[in-house]
Design a protein around this motif. Structure first.
Motif, mmCIF file in Angstrom:
data_model
loop_
_atom_site.group_PDB
_atom_site.id
_atom_site.type_symbol
_atom_site.label_atom_id
_atom_site.label_comp_id
_atom_site.label_asym_id
_atom_site.label_seq_id
_atom_site.Cartn_x
_atom_site.Cartn_y
_atom_site.Cartn_z
ATOM 1 N N GLY A 74 0.795 -1.222 0.000
ATOM 2 C CA GLY A 74 0.000 0.000 0.000
ATOM 3 C C GLY A 74 0.826 1.269 0.000
ATOM 4 O O GLY A 74 0.374 2.311 -0.459
ATOM 5 N N PHE A 75 2.064 1.184 0.475
ATOM 6 C CA PHE A 75 2.934 2.353 0.500
ATOM 7 C C PHE A 75 3.448 2.717 -0.894
ATOM 8 O O PHE A 75 4.036 3.768 -1.077
ATOM 9 N N LEU A 76 3.236 1.842 -1.865
ATOM 10 C CA LEU A 76 3.635 2.108 -3.250
ATOM 11 C C LEU A 76 2.416 2.362 -4.135
ATOM 12 O O LEU A 76 2.504 2.266 -5.352
ATOM 13 N N SER A 77 1.301 2.696 -3.538
ATOM 14 C CA SER A 77 0.043 2.738 -4.266
ATOM 15 C C SER A 77 0.059 3.620 -5.507
ATOM 16 O O SER A 77 -0.429 3.221 -6.559
ATOM 17 N N ILE A 78 0.608 4.822 -5.430
ATOM 18 C CA ILE A 78 0.574 5.733 -6.570
ATOM 19 C C ILE A 78 1.269 5.116 -7.778
ATOM 20 O O ILE A 78 0.731 5.091 -8.883
ATOM 21 N N PHE A 79 2.461 4.605 -7.583
ATOM 22 C CA PHE A 79 3.233 4.058 -8.688
ATOM 23 C C PHE A 79 2.639 2.754 -9.200
ATOM 24 O O PHE A 79 2.536 2.540 -10.399
ATOM 25 N N ALA A 80 2.279 1.882 -8.289
ATOM 26 C CA ALA A 80 1.794 0.567 -8.679
ATOM 27 C C ALA A 80 0.453 0.661 -9.402
ATOM 28 O O ALA A 80 0.225 -0.056 -10.378
ATOM 29 N N ILE A 81 -0.418 1.526 -8.939
ATOM 30 C CA ILE A 81 -1.715 1.686 -9.601
ATOM 31 C C ILE A 81 -1.524 2.244 -11.007
ATOM 32 O O ILE A 81 -2.148 1.768 -11.965
ATOM 33 N N ASP A 82 -0.642 3.227 -11.158
ATOM 34 C CA ASP A 82 -0.348 3.763 -12.493
ATOM 35 C C ASP A 82 0.178 2.665 -13.412
ATOM 36 O O ASP A 82 -0.240 2.551 -14.564
ATOM 37 N N ALA A 83 1.109 1.867 -12.912
ATOM 38 C CA ALA A 83 1.677 0.787 -13.720
ATOM 39 C C ALA A 83 0.600 -0.221 -14.115
ATOM 40 O O ALA A 83 0.529 -0.640 -15.276
ATOM 41 N N ALA A 84 -0.221 -0.623 -13.157
ATOM 42 C CA ALA A 84 -1.278 -1.601 -13.436
ATOM 43 C C ALA A 84 -2.245 -1.072 -14.492
ATOM 44 O O ALA A 84 -2.663 -1.807 -15.392
ATOM 45 N N GLN A 85 -2.599 0.208 -14.391
ATOM 46 C CA GLN A 85 -3.499 0.794 -15.390
ATOM 47 C C GLN A 85 -2.864 0.818 -16.770
ATOM 48 O O GLN A 85 -3.501 0.487 -17.762
ATOM 49 N N LYS A 86 -1.597 1.185 -16.837
ATOM 50 C CA LYS A 86 -0.900 1.229 -18.131
ATOM 51 C C LYS A 86 -0.747 -0.160 -18.729
ATOM 52 O O LYS A 86 -0.777 -0.327 -19.941
ATOM 53 N N LEU A 87 -0.571 -1.162 -17.883
ATOM 54 C CA LEU A 87 -0.389 -2.533 -18.359
ATOM 55 C C LEU A 87 -1.709 -3.276 -18.532
ATOM 56 O O LEU A 87 -1.737 -4.363 -19.110
ATOM 57 N N GLY A 88 -2.787 -2.722 -17.995
ATOM 58 C CA GLY A 88 -4.088 -3.372 -18.083
ATOM 59 C C GLY A 88 -4.184 -4.622 -17.228
ATOM 60 O O GLY A 88 -4.834 -5.598 -17.601
ATOM 61 N N ILE A 89 -3.549 -4.589 -16.054
ATOM 62 C CA ILE A 89 -3.535 -5.737 -15.145
ATOM 63 C C ILE A 89 -4.256 -5.354 -13.860
ATOM 64 O O ILE A 89 -3.993 -4.288 -13.301
ATOM 65 N N PRO A 90 -5.147 -6.215 -13.366
ATOM 66 C CA PRO A 90 -5.800 -5.918 -12.085
ATOM 67 C C PRO A 90 -4.770 -5.818 -10.962
ATOM 68 O O PRO A 90 -3.742 -6.489 -10.989
ATOM 69 N N ILE A 91 -5.083 -4.976 -9.977
ATOM 70 C CA ILE A 91 -4.151 -4.758 -8.863
ATOM 71 C C ILE A 91 -4.894 -4.769 -7.537
ATOM 72 O O ILE A 91 -6.072 -4.390 -7.462
ATOM 73 N N MET A 92 -4.206 -5.222 -6.511
ATOM 74 C CA MET A 92 -4.710 -5.182 -5.144
ATOM 75 C C MET A 92 -3.633 -4.552 -4.276
ATOM 76 O O MET A 92 -2.454 -4.855 -4.438
ATOM 77 N N MET A 93 -4.025 -3.680 -3.382
ATOM 78 C CA MET A 93 -3.080 -3.065 -2.452
ATOM 79 C C MET A 93 -3.129 -3.845 -1.139
ATOM 80 O O MET A 93 -4.196 -4.117 -0.613
ATOM 81 N N TYR A 94 -1.966 -4.210 -0.629
ATOM 82 C CA TYR A 94 -1.850 -4.952 0.624
ATOM 83 C C TYR A 94 -1.105 -4.067 1.608
ATOM 84 O O TYR A 94 0.063 -3.751 1.403
#
Length: 178
Positions: free
Chosen positions: A122-142
């Protein structure tokens, strides 16, 4: 009925911890549990963290079992013994802000097996969510925060309203003792 065996492809999960010891431990435990349940895991560390793990556990400590592998992304941290903990932390944070997104996307696109899911700290949420959206992959924050830390964040406003925070008087003494 056809007796041909079908090979079912296992879901491939990418796990990305925040580069700090407690976060890595919590995310690694989650990754191990998911792998035990049959998922394919790619655990992503920064180069600095990966080197530290190998130093502490030995050169083969990260040789995972089939379906569990470790990958790294560049971090820009100097490998000199003179670098202090604060310098390393600052460089890691700067690298996360400037390099994480591009490096992570590059890593994911080079993987042999396309990931089906991303689990990010969850501490990487901004970057990881952007990456997931660009890659079209579902993401979950832990969120790897301990229960006491969560409760501290959850109750801080109430503590300020009641005058208990910031600490003063005997509360400060108790905090110092414990």
């Amino acid at each position: 009925m056809d007796s041909m065996a079908t090979t079912e492809k296992k879901p491939h999960v990418i796990v990305i911890p925040f580069p700090d010891q407690s976060h890595i431990k919590a995310m690694l435990k989650l990754a191990e549990l998911l792998h035990h349940k049959g998922l394919q895991i790619t655990f992503v560390n920064t180069e600095f963290v990966q080197e530290r793990l190998l130093e502490s556990g030995g050169p083969h400590s990260l040789d995972g079992s089939p379906g569990f592998r470790f990958e790294t992304i560049p971090d820009g941290v100097p490998r000199s013994p003179e670098a202090s903990g604060d310098t390393i932390r600052d460089l890691l944070m700067e690298s996360l802000e400037t390099n994480f997104l591009g490096c992570f996307i590059d890593l994911v696109t080079k993987l042999q097996d396309a990931p089906t899911f991303i689990i990010s700290d969850g501490f990487l949420s901004i970057f990881a969510i952007d990456a997931a959206q660009k890659l079209g992959i579902p993401i979950m924050m832990y969120w790897t925060l301990a229960a006491c830390g969560y409760m501290g964040f959850y109750q801080i406003q109430s503590l300020f309203e009641k005058g208990f925070a910031p600490l003063k008087g005997w509360f400060l003494l108790l905090a110092y003792i414990f």
